[in-house]
Design a protein around this motif. Structure first.
Motif, PDB file in Angstrom:
ATOM      1  N   PRO A  88       0.808  -1.233   0.000  1.00 35.55           N
ATOM      2  CA  PRO A  88       0.000   0.000   0.000  1.00 35.55           C
ATOM      3  C   PRO A  88       0.836   1.276   0.000  1.00 35.55           C
ATOM      4  CG  PRO A  88      -0.870  -1.582   1.587  1.00 35.55           C
ATOM      5  CD  PRO A  88       0.464  -2.094   1.149  1.00 35.55           C
ATOM      6  N   ILE A 113      -4.281  -8.264  -3.554  1.00 39.13           N
ATOM      7  CA  ILE A 113      -4.727  -6.901  -3.278  1.00 39.13           C
ATOM      8  C   ILE A 113      -5.390  -6.282  -4.503  1.00 39.13           C
ATOM      9  CG2 ILE A 113      -3.917  -4.559  -2.759  1.00 39.13           C
ATOM     10  CD1 ILE A 113      -1.847  -5.793  -0.904  1.00 39.13           C
ATOM     11  N   GLN A 162      -8.795  -7.699  -4.864  1.00 38.46           N
ATOM     12  CA  GLN A 162      -9.655  -7.121  -3.832  1.00 38.46           C
ATOM     13  C   GLN A 162     -10.085  -5.714  -4.222  1.00 38.46           C
ATOM     14  OE1 GLN A 162      -7.912  -6.196   0.165  1.00 38.46           O
ATOM     15  NE2 GLN A 162      -9.272  -7.831   0.860  1.00 38.46           N
ATOM     16  N   GLN A 163      -9.158  -4.926  -4.754  1.00 40.00           N
ATOM     17  CA  GLN A 163      -9.486  -3.569  -5.180  1.00 40.00           C
ATOM     18  C   GLN A 163     -10.454  -3.580  -6.365  1.00 40.00           C
ATOM     19  OE1 GLN A 163      -5.520  -2.124  -5.888  1.00 40.00           O
ATOM     20  NE2 GLN A 163      -5.307  -1.272  -3.822  1.00 40.00           N
ATOM     21  N   GLN A 164     -10.234  -4.489  -7.304  1.00 45.71           N
ATOM     22  CA  GLN A 164     -11.131  -4.595  -8.454  1.00 45.71           C
ATOM     23  C   GLN A 164     -12.537  -4.973  -8.016  1.00 45.71           C
ATOM     24  OE1 GLN A 164      -8.977  -7.464 -10.830  1.00 45.71           O
ATOM     25  NE2 GLN A 164      -8.017  -5.875 -12.073  1.00 45.71           N
ATOM     26  N   ILE A 189     -14.174  -1.928  -6.537  1.00 45.49           N
ATOM     27  CA  ILE A 189     -14.563  -0.983  -7.597  1.00 45.49           C
ATOM     28  C   ILE A 189     -15.819  -1.467  -8.309  1.00 45.49           C
ATOM     29  CG2 ILE A 189     -13.881  -0.046  -9.846  1.00 45.49           C
ATOM     30  CD1 ILE A 189     -10.997   0.015  -8.760  1.00 45.49           C
TER      31      ILE A 189
END
Length: 311
Positions: free
Chosen positions: A106, A169, A172-174, A177
């Motif tokens: 991150p 990660i 997870q972000q996709q 979104i």
């Protein structure tokens, strides 16, 4: 002896996928060499760790971390590295690599930086071995033959662990979104609205259906308005998925109203054989909400009429 060459086993240990444990040494001699190697690395821990940290800084790696943080992580990596050389078990190193990745990804640390610092450590330790055994080339060759396969395996383990964590990660972000891009909104009791904007592919279409059906069940919805005004086009596969979503919603007891159909999407639906007479469609979102309220038994009264009613 100045013209003697040291033959290093450059091709050993490369391209090997990480496993829980490294293969056991072939003979007692190799075990003894690794033990001697580990003792050397522990005895010179402070000096070697400081040299490694200096080279990390010189190479401008881990720039997102402070000097104190970088040195603390270097210490942990070094100790894990030596432990794996001693025991052959990479499980603890894999766990540490995942933990390290969670903390530094991150902050913008890239994969090449992690691979770079591990290769720098391998180089620092190899140079230390050259310095220690430079007067005995035969022993140096044997030490390197024992060290390099283990060092390559460790580098591979750390790199793969970092890449896997980075991919997790990203997935997870996709997912987050996609969830934000297809919100299921409750506008009043038993009425949901699903506004869709942008391109719909098969994966997003499946997620859309899952979210909508979950929302229908959770909110005990009777009417759903799906607004696709913001969708410019969809292929036959996604159009079929939309039809299946309408049918699945009906099986859960909810009526679906589709609003904002473009001429292109309507043509796609006709092409794949959808009977639009069986699909409840309304021109725009406002009309869809009015139709939904009518189905729910609400009476829509213009505000001007309400203001003229006696109090």
């Amino acid at each position: 002896m100045g013209d003697q060459k040291v033959k290093r086993s450059e091709d050993k240990g490369k391209g090997v996928s990480p496993v829980r444990e490294m293969p056991p040494p072939d003979d007692e001699s190799t075990v003894s060499l690794l033990r001697e190697l580990v003792n050397h690395l522990r005895k010179n821990r402070t000096q070697l760790r400081e040299e490694w940290a200096r080279r990390i800084t010189a190479a401008k790696l881990l720039g997102a971390m402070s000097s104190e943080e970088m040195f603390a992580e270097a210490t942990s990596v070094y100790d894990n590295y030596v432990e794996v050389l001693e025991t052959g078990a990479v499980e603890a190193l894999q766990a540490y690599a995942r933990d390290l990745s969670e903390r530094i990804i991150p902050r913008g640390v890239e994969t090449d930086e992690v691979v770079g610092i591990v290769l720098l450590l391998r180089d620092v330790l190899a140079r230390s071995l050259f310095a220690k055994y430079q007067t005995d080339f035969q022993l140096l060759n044997r030490i390197l033959d024992a060290y390099e396969p283990a060092a390559n395996r460790i580098a591979n383990t750390v790199a793969v662990g970092f890449v896997q964590e980075r991919e997790r990660i990203i997935r997870q972000q996709q997912e987050a979104i996609r969830e934000l891009s297809t919100p299921v909104l409750q506008v009043r009791e038993r009425l949901l609205i699903l506004p869709i904007i942008g391109v719909i592919d098969s994966q997003r279409a499946r997620q859309l259906t899952e979210q909508l059906l979950r929302g229908i069940r959770t909110n005990r919805a009777k009417v759903v308005v799906i607004d696709i005004t913001g969708v410019a086009a969809m292929d036959a596969t996604v159009a079929n998925h939309l039809v299946q979503t309408v049918e699945a919603s009906r099986l859960l007891g909810a009526t679906v109203i589709v609003t904002g159909l473009s001429p292109e999407i309507a043509q796609t639906l006709v092409t794949i054989g959808v009977d639009l007479g069986k699909m409840n469609t309304v021109g725009d979102l406002q009309g869809g909400i009015e139709e939904a309220e009518r189905l729910l038994g609400y009476k829509v009264t213009p505000f001007s009429e309400v203001s003229q009613q006696p109090i």
